[in-house]
Design a protein around this motif. Sequence first.
Motif, PDB file in Angstrom:
ATOM      1  N   GLU A   5     -22.412 -54.345 -47.722  1.00  0.00           N
ATOM      2  CA  GLU A   5     -21.432 -54.451 -48.802  1.00  0.00           C
ATOM      3  C   GLU A   5     -20.903 -53.057 -49.116  1.00  0.00           C
ATOM      4  OE1 GLU A   5     -22.322 -57.517 -52.133  1.00  0.00           O
ATOM      5  OE2 GLU A   5     -24.284 -56.845 -51.413  1.00  0.00           O
ATOM      6  N   LYS A   7     -18.366 -51.065 -51.677  1.00  0.00           N
ATOM      7  CA  LYS A   7     -17.703 -51.283 -52.960  1.00  0.00           C
ATOM      8  C   LYS A   7     -16.981 -50.021 -53.431  1.00  0.00           C
ATOM      9  CE  LYS A   7     -21.008 -54.796 -54.548  1.00  0.00           C
ATOM     10  NZ  LYS A   7     -21.899 -55.240 -55.651  1.00  0.00           N
ATOM     11  N   GLN A  59     -20.043 -47.437 -53.768  1.00  0.00           N
ATOM     12  CA  GLN A  59     -21.417 -47.797 -53.420  1.00  0.00           C
ATOM     13  C   GLN A  59     -21.455 -48.444 -52.039  1.00  0.00           C
ATOM     14  OE1 GLN A  59     -21.901 -50.431 -56.848  1.00  0.00           O
ATOM     15  NE2 GLN A  59     -23.553 -49.116 -57.597  1.00  0.00           N
ATOM     16  N   PHE A  61     -24.224 -50.900 -49.819  1.00  0.00           N
ATOM     17  CA  PHE A  61     -25.454 -51.684 -49.802  1.00  0.00           C
ATOM     18  C   PHE A  61     -25.720 -52.189 -48.381  1.00  0.00           C
ATOM     19  CE2 PHE A  61     -23.862 -51.928 -54.083  1.00  0.00           C
ATOM     20  CZ  PHE A  61     -24.977 -51.988 -54.908  1.00  0.00           C
ATOM     21  N   GLU A  65     -29.925 -53.597 -50.456  1.00  0.00           N
ATOM     22  CA  GLU A  65     -30.436 -52.329 -50.997  1.00  0.00           C
ATOM     23  C   GLU A  65     -29.304 -51.324 -51.106  1.00  0.00           C
ATOM     24  OE1 GLU A  65     -33.267 -48.555 -49.660  1.00  0.00           O
ATOM     25  OE2 GLU A  65     -33.182 -50.361 -48.420  1.00  0.00           O
ATOM     26  N   CYS A  66     -29.182 -50.701 -52.257  1.00  0.00           N
ATOM     27  CA  CYS A  66     -28.155 -49.676 -52.444  1.00  0.00           C
ATOM     28  C   CYS A  66     -28.604 -48.394 -51.740  1.00  0.00           C
ATOM     29  CB  CYS A  66     -27.929 -49.400 -53.927  1.00  0.00           C
ATOM     30  SG  CYS A  66     -26.599 -48.197 -54.233  1.00  0.00           S
ATOM     31  N   ASP A  69     -24.804 -44.397 -53.844  1.00  0.00           N
ATOM     32  CA  ASP A  69     -24.108 -44.609 -55.114  1.00  0.00           C
ATOM     33  C   ASP A  69     -23.572 -43.249 -55.557  1.00  0.00           C
ATOM     34  OD1 ASP A  69     -23.206 -45.081 -57.686  1.00  0.00           O
ATOM     35  OD2 ASP A  69     -24.900 -46.362 -58.237  1.00  0.00           O
TER      36      ASP A  69
END
Length: 266
Positions: A5, A7, A59, A61, A65-66, A69
């Motif tokens: 992901e 973002k 961010q 992921f 799990e990030c 950031d």
Amino acid sequence: MAVLEVKQIRKNFDGEEVLKGIDFSMEKGEVLAIIGSSGSGKTTLLRCLNFLLTPDAGQIFVNGECIFDAEDTRKLSEKEIREKRLHFGLVFQSFNLFPQYNVLRNITLAAELQVKEEGKARKASKQEKKEALAEVTAYAEQLLSQVGLLEKKQAYPCELSGGQQQRVAIARALALNPDILCFDEPTSALDPALTGEVLRVIRGLKSSERTMIVVTHEMEFARRVADKVIYMADGVIEEYGEPEQIFTNPQSEKLKAFLQNAQEGL
């Protein structure tokens, strides 16, 4: 759960915003093609994902799990950055093989260093280290077989064609079992006769387990192999969808013009 992901990734160079808030996600086993004109931000995005560049905002992921950031201002150690990079394998435009090492050593080098580091941390015995290194070599030979170059394992990069060097680079990227395999214009440094052999290898990697991001100017390859396609323009995702939608029913005027130019070979 998405394997990746992204973002609101943003990146500036000397006050110029190259990435202007990139959002997308991928499921395990998906192949994502990223297309667009030079300067649209494609390579910058890949380099941000691989921690070769640090985004200014956003961010990332992996498997929920990030791993990045931008609001976390703590400076990462080199070890932490290496660990985060392990989620991604990157195949460069220009191969980037070590000229002083043979093909097999090019593929095993990073994995051997990882084995030695982990062995030292848990105080592994010499026998355990020996067995682990033997597994690294066996896996490297398996990967070479997969890309059709096992017979070249003792050769040096200077003895290989450009297409063969790129296939070795693909095997090297796979050696650490990354969650996501990334390709940055993998055929741009090759003449047309060698482009096909590299694209066939990438096509052969597509499976339910292999998640891939391919930045490419090969439109037919993107159309046939990708599950999803992103068209980037001026640092944003101008259009995103399945290949059939992108290539046969583009909505954006920029995408229509880009595909027309690609078709005309401009």
